[in-house]
Design a protein around this motif. Structure first.
Motif, PDB file in Angstrom:
ATOM      1  N   LEU A 170      -6.432  -4.951   1.035  1.00  0.00           N
ATOM      2  CA  LEU A 170      -7.458  -4.668   0.030  1.00  0.00           C
ATOM      3  C   LEU A 170      -6.890  -3.781  -1.078  1.00  0.00           C
ATOM      4  N   PHE A 171      -6.030  -2.822  -0.703  1.00  0.00           N
ATOM      5  CA  PHE A 171      -5.424  -1.984  -1.741  1.00  0.00           C
ATOM      6  C   PHE A 171      -4.550  -2.825  -2.678  1.00  0.00           C
ATOM      7  N   ASP A 172      -3.787  -3.748  -2.102  1.00  0.00           N
ATOM      8  CA  ASP A 172      -2.981  -4.651  -2.946  1.00  0.00           C
ATOM      9  C   ASP A 172      -3.878  -5.425  -3.918  1.00  0.00           C
ATOM     10  N   THR A 221     -14.962  10.051   1.653  1.00  0.00           N
ATOM     11  CA  THR A 221     -13.769   9.336   2.121  1.00  0.00           C
ATOM     12  C   THR A 221     -12.514   9.553   1.278  1.00  0.00           C
ATOM     13  N   GLU A 222     -12.663   9.950   0.017  1.00  0.00           N
ATOM     14  CA  GLU A 222     -11.439  10.130  -0.795  1.00  0.00           C
ATOM     15  C   GLU A 222     -11.697  11.005  -2.009  1.00  0.00           C
ATOM     16  N   ASN A 223     -10.682  11.802  -2.357  1.00  0.00           N
ATOM     17  CA  ASN A 223     -10.593  12.416  -3.680  1.00  0.00           C
ATOM     18  C   ASN A 223      -9.384  11.815  -4.364  1.00  0.00           C
ATOM     19  N   SER A 224      -9.519  11.547  -5.639  1.00  0.00           N
ATOM     20  CA  SER A 224      -8.383  11.052  -6.419  1.00  0.00           C
ATOM     21  C   SER A 224      -8.334  11.882  -7.706  1.00  0.00           C
ATOM     22  N   TYR A 225      -7.525  12.949  -7.646  1.00  0.00           N
ATOM     23  CA  TYR A 225      -7.456  13.881  -8.783  1.00  0.00           C
ATOM     24  C   TYR A 225      -6.770  13.235  -9.975  1.00  0.00           C
ATOM     25  N   PRO A 251       5.523   7.568  -6.726  1.00  0.00           N
ATOM     26  CA  PRO A 251       4.761   6.867  -7.755  1.00  0.00           C
ATOM     27  C   PRO A 251       3.294   6.681  -7.365  1.00  0.00           C
ATOM     28  N   GLY A 252       2.528   6.073  -8.257  1.00  0.00           N
ATOM     29  CA  GLY A 252       1.187   5.596  -7.918  1.00  0.00           C
ATOM     30  C   GLY A 252       0.083   6.614  -8.065  1.00  0.00           C
ATOM     31  N   SER A 253       0.442   7.862  -8.404  1.00  0.00           N
ATOM     32  CA  SER A 253      -0.530   8.966  -8.429  1.00  0.00           C
ATOM     33  C   SER A 253      -1.120   9.225  -7.045  1.00  0.00           C
ATOM     34  N   THR A 254      -0.353   8.926  -6.012  1.00  0.00           N
ATOM     35  CA  THR A 254      -0.782   9.279  -4.665  1.00  0.00           C
ATOM     36  C   THR A 254      -0.896  10.796  -4.532  1.00  0.00           C
ATOM     37  N   SER A 274       0.840  -1.190   0.000  1.00  0.00           N
ATOM     38  CA  SER A 274       0.000   0.000   0.000  1.00  0.00           C
ATOM     39  C   SER A 274       0.882   1.251   0.000  1.00  0.00           C
ATOM     40  N   PRO A 275       0.335   2.358  -0.459  1.00  0.00           N
ATOM     41  CA  PRO A 275       1.115   3.587  -0.444  1.00  0.00           C
ATOM     42  C   PRO A 275       1.232   4.183   0.954  1.00  0.00           C
ATOM     43  N   SER A 276       0.403   3.716   1.864  1.00  0.00           N
ATOM     44  CA  SER A 276       0.341   4.234   3.243  1.00  0.00           C
ATOM     45  C   SER A 276       0.662   5.721   3.297  1.00  0.00           C
ATOM     46  N   GLY A 301      -2.544  12.524  -6.276  1.00  0.00           N
ATOM     47  CA  GLY A 301      -3.950  12.797  -6.568  1.00  0.00           C
ATOM     48  C   GLY A 301      -4.841  12.822  -5.334  1.00  0.00           C
ATOM     49  N   ASN A 302      -4.340  12.365  -4.191  1.00  0.00           N
ATOM     50  CA  ASN A 302      -5.117  12.463  -2.952  1.00  0.00           C
ATOM     51  C   ASN A 302      -5.084  13.883  -2.374  1.00  0.00           C
ATOM     52  N   PHE A 303      -4.119  14.686  -2.824  1.00  0.00           N
ATOM     53  CA  PHE A 303      -4.041  16.074  -2.359  1.00  0.00           C
ATOM     54  C   PHE A 303      -4.964  16.954  -3.201  1.00  0.00           C
ATOM     55  N   GLU A 358      -9.982  -3.882 -13.900  1.00  0.00           N
ATOM     56  CA  GLU A 358     -10.438  -2.510 -14.156  1.00  0.00           C
ATOM     57  C   GLU A 358      -9.460  -1.453 -13.640  1.00  0.00           C
ATOM     58  N   TYR A 359      -8.629  -1.824 -12.649  1.00  0.00           N
ATOM     59  CA  TYR A 359      -7.743  -0.829 -12.036  1.00  0.00           C
ATOM     60  C   TYR A 359      -6.421  -0.788 -12.818  1.00  0.00           C
ATOM     61  N   TYR A 360      -6.389   0.072 -13.814  1.00  0.00           N
ATOM     62  CA  TYR A 360      -5.263   0.146 -14.755  1.00  0.00           C
ATOM     63  C   TYR A 360      -4.020   0.862 -14.193  1.00  0.00           C
ATOM     64  N   PHE A 377      -7.700   4.648   5.418  1.00  0.00           N
ATOM     65  CA  PHE A 377      -7.991   3.371   4.747  1.00  0.00           C
ATOM     66  C   PHE A 377      -6.950   2.300   5.083  1.00  0.00           C
ATOM     67  N   TYR A 378      -5.704   2.744   5.376  1.00  0.00           N
ATOM     68  CA  TYR A 378      -4.582   1.807   5.309  1.00  0.00           C
ATOM     69  C   TYR A 378      -4.178   1.214   6.650  1.00  0.00           C
ATOM     70  N   ASP A 379      -5.107   0.533   7.319  1.00  0.00           N
ATOM     71  CA  ASP A 379      -4.674  -0.365   8.388  1.00  0.00           C
ATOM     72  C   ASP A 379      -4.263  -1.655   7.678  1.00  0.00           C
ATOM     73  N   ALA A 418     -15.283  -2.857  -0.797  1.00  0.00           N
ATOM     74  CA  ALA A 418     -14.805  -3.408   0.482  1.00  0.00           C
ATOM     75  C   ALA A 418     -13.720  -2.523   1.085  1.00  0.00           C
ATOM     76  N   PHE A 419     -12.851  -1.983   0.218  1.00  0.00           N
ATOM     77  CA  PHE A 419     -11.775  -1.068   0.646  1.00  0.00           C
ATOM     78  C   PHE A 419     -12.385   0.180   1.290  1.00  0.00           C
ATOM     79  N   ASN A 420     -13.391   0.744   0.643  1.00  0.00           N
ATOM     80  CA  ASN A 420     -14.062   1.936   1.169  1.00  0.00           C
ATOM     81  C   ASN A 420     -14.760   1.599   2.498  1.00  0.00           C
ATOM     82  N   ALA A 462     -12.717   1.839 -12.895  1.00  0.00           N
ATOM     83  CA  ALA A 462     -11.548   1.590 -12.043  1.00  0.00           C
ATOM     84  C   ALA A 462     -11.883   1.729 -10.559  1.00  0.00           C
ATOM     85  N   TYR A 463     -12.918   2.504 -10.241  1.00  0.00           N
ATOM     86  CA  TYR A 463     -13.302   2.721  -8.837  1.00  0.00           C
ATOM     87  C   TYR A 463     -14.645   2.061  -8.509  1.00  0.00           C
ATOM     88  N   ASN A 464     -15.173   1.283  -9.476  1.00  0.00           N
ATOM     89  CA  ASN A 464     -16.425   0.535  -9.270  1.00  0.00           C
ATOM     90  C   ASN A 464     -16.248  -0.856  -9.864  1.00  0.00           C
TER      91      ASN A 464
HETATM   92  C1  AVJ Z   1      -3.349   5.140  -3.810  1.00  0.00           C
HETATM   93  C2  AVJ Z   1      -4.517   7.216  -3.928  1.00  0.00           C
HETATM   94  C3  AVJ Z   1      -3.429   6.350  -5.859  1.00  0.00           C
HETATM   95  O1  AVJ Z   1      -6.605   7.058  -5.909  1.00  0.00           O
HETATM   96  O2  AVJ Z   1      -6.406   5.353  -7.228  1.00  0.00           O
HETATM   97  C4  AVJ Z   1      -7.702   3.036  -5.265  1.00  0.00           C
HETATM   98  C5  AVJ Z   1      -6.317   4.779  -3.950  1.00  0.00           C
HETATM   99  N1  AVJ Z   1      -8.799   4.399  -3.994  1.00  0.00           N
HETATM  100  N2  AVJ Z   1      -9.009   2.755  -5.360  1.00  0.00           N
HETATM  101  C6  AVJ Z   1      -6.215   5.907  -6.164  1.00  0.00           C
HETATM  102  C7  AVJ Z   1      -7.577   4.083  -4.403  1.00  0.00           C
HETATM  103  C8  AVJ Z   1      -9.671   3.563  -4.587  1.00  0.00           C
HETATM  104  C9  AVJ Z   1      -5.408   5.180  -5.083  1.00  0.00           C
HETATM  105  N3  AVJ Z   1      -4.204   5.963  -4.656  1.00  0.00           N
END
Ligand code: AVJ
Length: 326
Positions: free
Chosen positions: A50-52, A283-287, A165-168, A3-5, A170-172, A59-61, A42-44, A219-221, A209-211
């Motif tokens: 679940l993130f892995d 719970t999350e924004n992913s720009y 990496p990972g577009s983390t 996980s990106p933790s 995008g959470n900002f 779908e999660y490209y 999310f990251y306990d 389950a992650f959410n 990718a998010y559905n």
């Molecule tokens: C780890 C923030 C890059 O936004 O795609 C994956 C987290 N949330 N599915 C993302 C996430 C729902 C992921 N990041």
């Protein structure tokens, strides 16, 4: 893949810890309108697993696309980085991704993963020390969204190269992203940042990718509520909450919410909260970014944009950004 933790998120579940940062932020989220909480929770350990699993979904490209791009550009990145580079990774993320860089680089001198979770850091550090005997693996426990103290550059060492990496990023929010980049620019003075950023694209692709059809993202959410039940003595009825994720094109972001399926009361840390039917916890924004938009953001923070690498379908981008000289 790990996980990106993003920031803290200690994996150890010590039941009702009313004094924890999670408790404080959850109580604040429930008291505020609209209700929203940081995705870092999310990251306990369950959430990290679940993130892995998300990263493996058809779908999660982003993950597999970025790994493909890094595989392609590693040689060029190694040339740009030069010999004896010192790599600073923001978050002790994927061991596979850092290995792609280390394998291409000439005598990488030092690897400094910065993460709030000491456990997470220790695990990745041990594996890398074993496989790269000449590499000084130097984990730094700290919050990389704040200023972190890193060891001074080694005498005769090469450039300092950041890796995020990972577009983390995008959470900002865009403002937070600029602030993060300003802080990173100070740490990396005279070096560069290798940054992964997910791209704006067909909203149907983003939506899928998010559905995902297997329900792993749901389950992650929902694990956020399950974690509150485990750690805060909360009583969220998980089947009374819906995972809701959608692309918001005006802000170029995926939003994730947990929506109450009916009017209900929930107890968290001994306090009661009312939810109306349809009320949400954000719970999350992913720009998502355009290449030019990301480069403009980096320039605002004092970086000079360098080469950019993408996959053939323009799903994801990896940017070389020159840090300020002083
Ligand atoms: C780890 C923030 C890059 O936004 O795609 C994956 C987290 N949330 N599915 C993302 C996430 C729902 C992921 N990041």
């Amino acid at each position: 893949m790990m996980s990106p933790s993003l920031v803290p998120g200690s994996a150890d579940a010590a039941a009702p810890r009313a004094g924890s940062e999670f408790a404080a932020d959850m109580l604040k989220a429930l008291d505020t309108r609209p209700r929203s909480i940081s995705p870092k929770y999310f990251y306990d350990s369950a959430g990290s697993q679940l993130f892995d699993a998300i990263c493996e979904l058809p779908e999660y490209y982003p993950t597999r696309t970025e790994i493909g791009i890094l595989t392609q550009c590693a040689g060029e990145v190694a040339q740009l980085a030069g010999p004896r580079a010192e790599i600073v990774e923001f978050g002790a993320g994927s061991l596979l991704k850092i290995r792609l860089l280390l394998d291409a680089m000439k005598e990488p001198a030092r690897y400094m993963p910065v993460d709030i979770s000491g456990d997470h850091l220790a695990g990745s550090a041990a594996a890398l020390r074993r496989d790269y005997p000449g590499l000084d693996v130097h984990p730094v426990v700290g919050d990389y969204t704040q200023r972190v103290l890193l060891p001074v550059p080694r005498a005769g060492g090469g450039r300092r190269i950041g890796f995020f990496p990972g577009s983390t990023i995008g959470n900002f929010t865009p403002r937070e992203a600029v602030h993060f980049l300003e802080v990173a620019g100070q740490v990396l003075r005279g070096g560069a940042l290798l940054l992964g950023a997910d791209l704006v694209k067909d909203p149907a692709v983003l939506h899928a990718a998010y559905n995902d059809s297997a329900g792993v993202t749901a389950a992650f959410n929902l694990n956020l509520l399950a974690r509150a039940n485990r750690e805060l003595g909360a009583d969220f009825a998980l089947d009374q909450w819906a995972h809701y994720a959608f692309y918001e094109p005006r802000q170029q972001r995926i939003e994730m919410h947990l929506v109450s399926r009916r009017a209900q009361q929930v107890t968290v840390c001994g306090q009661r909260f009312d939810f109306a039917e349809g009320e949400a916890l954000h719970t999350e924004n992913s720009y998502k970014f355009t290449i030019e938009g990301l480069r403009a953001l980096a320039m605002e923070a004092g970086f000079r944009p360098g080469p950019v690498w993408c996959d053939a379908r323009q799903l994801f981008s990896v940017h070389w950004l020159y840090a300020p000289e002083s």
